[in-house]
Motif scaffolding. Structure first.
Motif, PDB file in Angstrom:
ATOM      1  N   ARG A  76       0.905  -1.556   0.324  1.00  0.00           N
ATOM      2  CA  ARG A  76      -0.098  -0.502   0.380  1.00  0.00           C
ATOM      3  C   ARG A  76       0.932   1.205   0.484  1.00  0.00           C
ATOM      4  O   ARG A  76       0.410   2.744  -0.305  1.00  0.00           O
ATOM      5  CB  ARG A  76      -0.735   0.319   0.600  1.00  0.00           C
ATOM      6  CG  ARG A  76      -0.325  -0.141   2.340  1.00  0.00           C
ATOM      7  CD  ARG A  76      -1.499  -0.276   3.491  1.00  0.00           C
ATOM      8  NE  ARG A  76      -0.774   0.055   4.802  1.00  0.00           N
ATOM      9  CZ  ARG A  76      -0.007   1.080   5.525  1.00  0.00           C
ATOM     10  NH1 ARG A  76       0.236   1.847   5.232  1.00  0.00           N
ATOM     11  NH2 ARG A  76       0.890   0.604   6.549  1.00  0.00           N
ATOM     12  N   GLU A 106      -4.654  -2.685  -1.270  1.00  0.00           N
ATOM     13  CA  GLU A 106      -5.267  -1.630  -0.960  1.00  0.00           C
ATOM     14  C   GLU A 106      -5.921  -0.923  -2.548  1.00  0.00           C
ATOM     15  O   GLU A 106      -5.469  -0.382  -3.485  1.00  0.00           O
ATOM     16  CB  GLU A 106      -4.496  -0.444   0.051  1.00  0.00           C
ATOM     17  CG  GLU A 106      -4.102  -1.001   1.082  1.00  0.00           C
ATOM     18  CD  GLU A 106      -4.956  -1.567   2.133  1.00  0.00           C
ATOM     19  OE1 GLU A 106      -6.549  -1.027   2.385  1.00  0.00           O
ATOM     20  OE2 GLU A 106      -4.803  -2.312   3.184  1.00  0.00           O
ATOM     21  N   GLU A 107      -7.205  -0.265  -2.032  1.00  0.00           N
ATOM     22  CA  GLU A 107      -7.596   0.925  -3.113  1.00  0.00           C
ATOM     23  C   GLU A 107      -6.955   1.850  -3.596  1.00  0.00           C
ATOM     24  O   GLU A 107      -5.806   2.677  -4.643  1.00  0.00           O
ATOM     25  CB  GLU A 107      -8.973   1.580  -3.123  1.00  0.00           C
ATOM     26  CG  GLU A 107     -10.116   0.494  -2.841  1.00  0.00           C
ATOM     27  CD  GLU A 107     -11.394   0.185  -2.966  1.00  0.00           C
ATOM     28  OE1 GLU A 107     -11.593   1.820  -2.698  1.00  0.00           O
ATOM     29  OE2 GLU A 107     -12.393  -0.496  -2.612  1.00  0.00           O
ATOM     30  N   THR A 108      -6.100   2.672  -2.245  1.00  0.00           N
ATOM     31  CA  THR A 108      -5.279   3.826  -2.385  1.00  0.00           C
ATOM     32  C   THR A 108      -4.146   3.558  -1.985  1.00  0.00           C
ATOM     33  O   THR A 108      -3.694   2.457  -0.398  1.00  0.00           O
ATOM     34  CB  THR A 108      -6.129   4.713  -0.897  1.00  0.00           C
ATOM     35  OG1 THR A 108      -7.016   5.236  -1.784  1.00  0.00           O
ATOM     36  CG2 THR A 108      -5.061   6.060  -1.631  1.00  0.00           C
ATOM     37  N   THR A 110      -0.329   5.593  -1.065  1.00  0.00           N
ATOM     38  CA  THR A 110       0.360   6.337  -0.647  1.00  0.00           C
ATOM     39  C   THR A 110       1.944   6.277  -0.883  1.00  0.00           C
ATOM     40  O   THR A 110       2.829   4.842  -1.563  1.00  0.00           O
ATOM     41  CB  THR A 110       0.067   6.339   0.446  1.00  0.00           C
ATOM     42  OG1 THR A 110       0.709   5.326   1.453  1.00  0.00           O
ATOM     43  CG2 THR A 110      -1.596   6.721   0.754  1.00  0.00           C
ATOM     44  N   GLU A 144      -1.277  10.524  -2.695  1.00  0.00           N
ATOM     45  CA  GLU A 144      -1.576   8.995  -2.978  1.00  0.00           C
ATOM     46  C   GLU A 144      -2.484   8.826  -4.404  1.00  0.00           C
ATOM     47  O   GLU A 144      -2.355  10.190  -5.570  1.00  0.00           O
ATOM     48  CB  GLU A 144      -2.456   8.955  -1.889  1.00  0.00           C
ATOM     49  CG  GLU A 144      -4.442  10.035  -2.190  1.00  0.00           C
ATOM     50  CD  GLU A 144      -4.368   9.879  -1.398  1.00  0.00           C
ATOM     51  OE1 GLU A 144      -4.586   9.747   0.041  1.00  0.00           O
ATOM     52  OE2 GLU A 144      -6.203  10.785  -1.278  1.00  0.00           O
ATOM     53  N   ARG A 145      -2.655   7.343  -4.529  1.00  0.00           N
ATOM     54  CA  ARG A 145      -3.047   8.027  -5.762  1.00  0.00           C
ATOM     55  C   ARG A 145      -4.126   6.446  -5.737  1.00  0.00           C
ATOM     56  O   ARG A 145      -3.888   4.876  -5.049  1.00  0.00           O
ATOM     57  CB  ARG A 145      -2.078   6.863  -6.618  1.00  0.00           C
ATOM     58  CG  ARG A 145      -2.617   6.174  -8.292  1.00  0.00           C
ATOM     59  CD  ARG A 145      -1.951   5.697  -9.630  1.00  0.00           C
ATOM     60  NE  ARG A 145      -2.013   5.301 -10.551  1.00  0.00           N
ATOM     61  CZ  ARG A 145      -1.537   4.968 -11.557  1.00  0.00           C
ATOM     62  NH1 ARG A 145      -0.435   5.054 -11.569  1.00  0.00           N
ATOM     63  NH2 ARG A 145      -2.230   4.124 -12.485  1.00  0.00           N
ATOM     64  N   ARG A 146      -5.293   6.591  -6.057  1.00  0.00           N
ATOM     65  CA  ARG A 146      -6.607   5.991  -5.802  1.00  0.00           C
ATOM     66  C   ARG A 146      -6.634   4.719  -7.071  1.00  0.00           C
ATOM     67  O   ARG A 146      -6.345   5.166  -8.631  1.00  0.00           O
ATOM     68  CB  ARG A 146      -8.409   6.398  -5.969  1.00  0.00           C
ATOM     69  CG  ARG A 146      -8.109   7.385  -4.594  1.00  0.00           C
ATOM     70  CD  ARG A 146      -9.541   7.736  -4.894  1.00  0.00           C
ATOM     71  NE  ARG A 146     -10.251   7.231  -3.766  1.00  0.00           N
ATOM     72  CZ  ARG A 146     -10.766   6.768  -2.573  1.00  0.00           C
ATOM     73  NH1 ARG A 146      -8.776   6.471  -2.470  1.00  0.00           N
ATOM     74  NH2 ARG A 146     -11.615   6.786  -2.389  1.00  0.00           N
ATOM     75  N   LEU A 147      -6.159   3.606  -7.125  1.00  0.00           N
ATOM     76  CA  LEU A 147      -6.655   2.694  -7.758  1.00  0.00           C
ATOM     77  C   LEU A 147      -7.693   2.012  -8.532  1.00  0.00           C
ATOM     78  O   LEU A 147      -9.274   2.059  -7.986  1.00  0.00           O
ATOM     79  CB  LEU A 147      -6.103   1.061  -7.599  1.00  0.00           C
ATOM     80  CG  LEU A 147      -4.323   1.612  -7.050  1.00  0.00           C
ATOM     81  CD1 LEU A 147      -3.541   0.828  -6.696  1.00  0.00           C
ATOM     82  CD2 LEU A 147      -3.510   1.965  -8.145  1.00  0.00           C
TER      83      LEU A 147
END
Length: 148
Positions: A76, A106-108, A110, A144-147
């Motif tokens: 993550r 994880e969806e995000t 960091t 952060e990057r949301r996937l």
């Protein structure tokens, strides 16, 4: 050119690559404490210790030479991303970050980006996620990057 998992024999080369890239791009903007902190984090022993934990470490090899490294902590957090100075601007960083993100749990995801690396992380799809911080002399920008 290919990406593969880091192995024990790679540790001295990876440590040297990260320190070289850091000294050129990041160290000039930091205090002596920050440089010392990074040297400890990028030492062969520190890499070996983290390799035993829940950290994915991938390297990029070109012509039999290690040219880059990405470290994804606990699926993550991007803990390190470095490309050898003479190999930068060839898409290696993007390929490494994309390979690491394939293993995200994880969806995000960091990162605590050095200030000089913020533009690169923006190109990789990361956005600012808080105020600039400092830890043990290392100055960073949370991103952060949301996937999907």
């Amino acid at each position: 050119m290919h990406i593969r998992k880091l192995n024990e024999d790679d540790l001295p080369l990876v440590s040297a690559l990260c320190i070289e890239a850091f000294m050129l791009a990041v160290a000039p903007s930091l205090s002596a404490q920050g440089v010392e902190t990074f040297a400890k984090v990028a030492s062969v022993d520190a890499f070996a210790e983290r390799k035993q934990g829940d950290n994915l470490m991938l390297i990029f090899e070109a012509d039999g030479v290690i040219t880059g490294l990405v470290e994804l902590k606990q699926g993550r957090h991007v803990a390190m991303l470095f490309v050898a100075p003479s190999w930068q601007r060839r898409g290696i960083g993007r390929r490494l970050i994309n390979a690491a993100l394939e293993h995200a749990r994880e969806e995000t995801v960091t990162v605590r980006a050095s200030l000089s690396s913020v533009p690169a992380y923006r190109r990789y799809g990361f956005v600012l996620a808080g105020d600039v911080g400092e830890f043990a002399g290392l100055v960073y920008q949370p991103m952060e990057r949301r996937l999907p």
